[in-house]
Design an enzyme around this catalytic site. Structure first.
Site, short mmCIF file in Angstrom:
data_model
loop_
_atom_site.label_atom_id
_atom_site.label_comp_id
_atom_site.label_asym_id
_atom_site.label_seq_id
_atom_site.Cartn_x
_atom_site.Cartn_y
_atom_site.Cartn_z
N GLU A 1 -3.94 6.39 18.81
CA GLU A 1 -4.60 5.21 18.27
C GLU A 1 -3.88 3.96 18.76
OE1 GLU A 1 -5.55 5.87 14.09
OE2 GLU A 1 -5.10 3.76 13.71
N ARG B 1 -0.34 5.64 16.22
CA ARG B 1 -0.40 6.97 15.60
C ARG B 1 -0.91 7.99 16.60
NH1 ARG B 1 -2.64 5.19 9.73
NH2 ARG B 1 -4.26 4.07 10.85
N ARG C 1 0.83 -1.21 0.00
CA ARG C 1 0.00 0.00 0.00
C ARG C 1 0.86 1.26 0.00
NH1 ARG C 1 -5.11 0.20 2.02
NH2 ARG C 1 -4.74 1.95 3.42
N ASP D 1 -10.10 1.00 0.82
CA ASP D 1 -10.08 2.45 0.98
C ASP D 1 -11.47 2.98 0.62
OD1 ASP D 1 -7.44 2.66 1.78
OD2 ASP D 1 -6.69 2.68 -0.28
N TYR E 1 -9.95 -5.01 3.07
CA TYR E 1 -9.22 -3.84 3.56
C TYR E 1 -9.38 -2.75 2.48
CZ TYR E 1 -4.99 -1.52 5.58
OH TYR E 1 -4.08 -0.68 6.15
N ARG F 1 9.69 5.96 -2.97
CA ARG F 1 10.03 6.91 -4.04
C ARG F 1 11.47 7.37 -3.95
NH1 ARG F 1 5.55 10.27 -2.36
NH2 ARG F 1 3.68 9.32 -3.27
N ARG G 1 -8.73 -6.86 13.38
CA ARG G 1 -7.89 -6.19 14.35
C ARG G 1 -8.71 -5.01 14.88
NH1 ARG G 1 -4.22 -7.11 18.01
NH2 ARG G 1 -2.60 -5.52 18.14
N1 UDP Z 1 3.50 0.99 7.70
C1 UDP Z 1 4.69 0.95 8.37
N2 UDP Z 1 5.17 2.08 8.97
C2 UDP Z 1 4.48 3.23 8.92
C3 UDP Z 1 3.26 3.29 8.22
C4 UDP Z 1 2.78 2.13 7.63
O1 UDP Z 1 5.34 -0.08 8.45
O2 UDP Z 1 4.97 4.22 9.49
C5 UDP Z 1 3.00 -0.25 7.07
C6 UDP Z 1 2.30 -1.14 8.05
O3 UDP Z 1 2.60 -2.47 7.73
C7 UDP Z 1 0.84 -0.86 7.76
C8 UDP Z 1 0.84 -0.64 6.27
O4 UDP Z 1 2.09 0.00 6.03
O5 UDP Z 1 0.02 -1.94 8.14
C9 UDP Z 1 -0.29 0.19 5.74
O6 UDP Z 1 -0.30 1.44 6.37
P1 UDP Z 1 -1.44 2.50 6.14
O7 UDP Z 1 -0.96 3.77 6.72
O8 UDP Z 1 -1.83 2.46 4.71
O9 UDP Z 1 -2.60 1.90 7.03
P2 UDP Z 1 -4.06 2.51 7.29
O10 UDP Z 1 -3.99 3.96 6.99
O11 UDP Z 1 -4.99 1.74 6.42
O12 UDP Z 1 -4.29 2.25 8.73
#
Ligand code: UDP
Length: 367
Positions: free
Chosen positions: A298, A278, A170, A348, A346, A174, A247
């Site tokens: 979170e 987060r 996901r 978006d 999962y 870059r 989860r």
């Molecule tokens: N991820 C990570 N470090 C970060 C952010 C994301 O390793 O700082 C990985 C982690 O495995 C996560 C996945 O990227 O489950 C998807 O993150 P995303 O932010 O897309 O998750 P969402 O916003 O759906 O909670």
């Protein structure tokens, strides 16, 4: 029959389908078990700040028709998600890009970054078999250890070696100095929050809150020709094969008497020993300048039946179980299943909306 459709669930899927059905002259009743519309995109306003009650939602899409569609109902601002990661007090830009690499290794050019990552990924042979291998093969061991491992294992409650590789795909990687988290050309936050978008979609639709379709399905099945069900698919079939796993999340929100707590909407805490993943400072989604602020931490948590379902656990066991339920769903004549919970995906938000528009086209024909 009193209605053409009863829609179970007033989240984005249900709201878009209901709107389209009404627009084409169908009679629709939406029932929602919570006491508010919007599902997990529901927002509340406090001190002039929009709070994303069920976790931060950032709208982004590559589908122009979806972007045009949502913009018909509300205006989106120019927010671009550029979260930062805090690993043991050191700050890195996300997603993984030249700013991250430069800070991690003191380098300047894409060539230098590629050389380091190529060296670090040599320990992975062949196709990556799990999330750990996928992550190391994308960004090398340093970034994996500091910015991925702890975060991912907290979020999912499982070892990275036991998680599917696709989760990490996901995230963009870059070799440019570009901190935009998403690759999609369209992005923004609805001004004043997502609830307004859902309200507009449901403007001419009859909605009953606090009604659990599952508990009262005999009554509501008797009211409509067809049911659009957006709740958990296993619950619909009374968990006859066992329950699908999710989860869970737990949010702790505080109001602070300061204007700007963390300087950015999203900070990821990537070390494994910090219990939350987060920290969200909601006002930054809308460039707020209020004298106070709201910050939500979170915390991922173990989920059990009855808790809010956030992330589907996409392992082989759960996917196989979902397939068994999906076969039952396919055989249902009166009920159509759609959305994140009914499809155990999962998703978006844009995919949810695209799915609802597709269903509307199939059910109602195009107009
Ligand atoms: N991820 C990570 N470090 C970060 C952010 C994301 O390793 O700082 C990985 C982690 O495995 C996560 C996945 O990227 O489950 C998807 O993150 P995303 O932010 O897309 O998750 P969402 O916003 O759906 O909670």
């Amino acid at each position: 029959m009193r209605y053409d459709y009863v829609v179970a669930g007033a989240g984005p899927f249900g709201a878009v389908f209901a709107h389209e059905a009404r627009r084409q002259g169908k009679s629709v009743l939406v029932v929602e078990r919570r006491n508010h519309i919007g599902g997990n995109v529901y927002c509340e306003n406090k001190d002039g700040i929009t709070i994303h009650v069920y976790g931060a939602h950032i709208f982004h899409t590559s589908m122009k028709h979806v972007w045009d569609y949502v913009n018909r109902f509300t205006s989106f601002n120019h927010y671009i998600n550029s979260p930062i990661a805090n690993y043991k007090g050191k700050i890195y830009n996300l997603p993984f890009n030249m700013n991250t690499f430069s800070r991690m290794w003191g380098i300047r050019t894409p060539e230098e970054a590629k050389a380091i990552i190529t060296r670090q990924r040599q320990c992975i042979k062949g196709e990556p078999k799990n999330l750990e291998e996928q992550a190391i093969s994308l960004v090398g061991t340093d970034i994996y250890e500091q910015l991925i491992k702890g975060y991912t294992e907290k979020q999912w409650g499982r070892k990275c070696t036991e998680l599917p590789a696709f989760i990490i795909k996901r995230l963009p990687v870059r070799y440019t100095y570009d901190n935009n988290y998403f690759d999609d050309p369209y992005q923004g936050i609805p001004v004043g929050g997502y609830t307004k978008l859902i309200e507009r979609l449901l403007e001419n639709v009859e909605v009953r809150l606090g009604v659990d379709y599952i508990k009262e399905r005999d009554i509501y099945n008797g009211l409509a020709e067809k049911i659009i069900y957006t709740g958990p698919i296993d619950e619909y079939f009374e968990y006859r094969f066992g329950n699908l796993e999710y989860r869970g999340l737990h949010f702790e929100t505080v109001r602070l008497n300061e204007e700007n707590y963390q300087g950015v909407a999203v900070v990821n805490y990537t070390a494994g020993d910090i219990p939350y993943t987060r920290s969200i400072e909601h006002k930054h989604f809308e460039f707020g300048r209020q004298p106070v602020t709201y910050v939500t931490k979170e915390y991922p948590k173990k989920w059990q039946v009855g808790d809010e379902a956030y992330y589907p656990v996409n392992d082989d066991k759960n996917r196989a179980l979902y397939e068994r339920y999906a076969a039952l769903a396919d055989a249902e004549k009166k009920t159509v299943f759609g959305g994140r919970l009914a499809e155990y995906k999962y998703y978006d938000m844009d995919k949810v909306i695209a799915g609802a528009l597709d269903l509307a086209k199939r059910e109602l024909g195009s107009s």
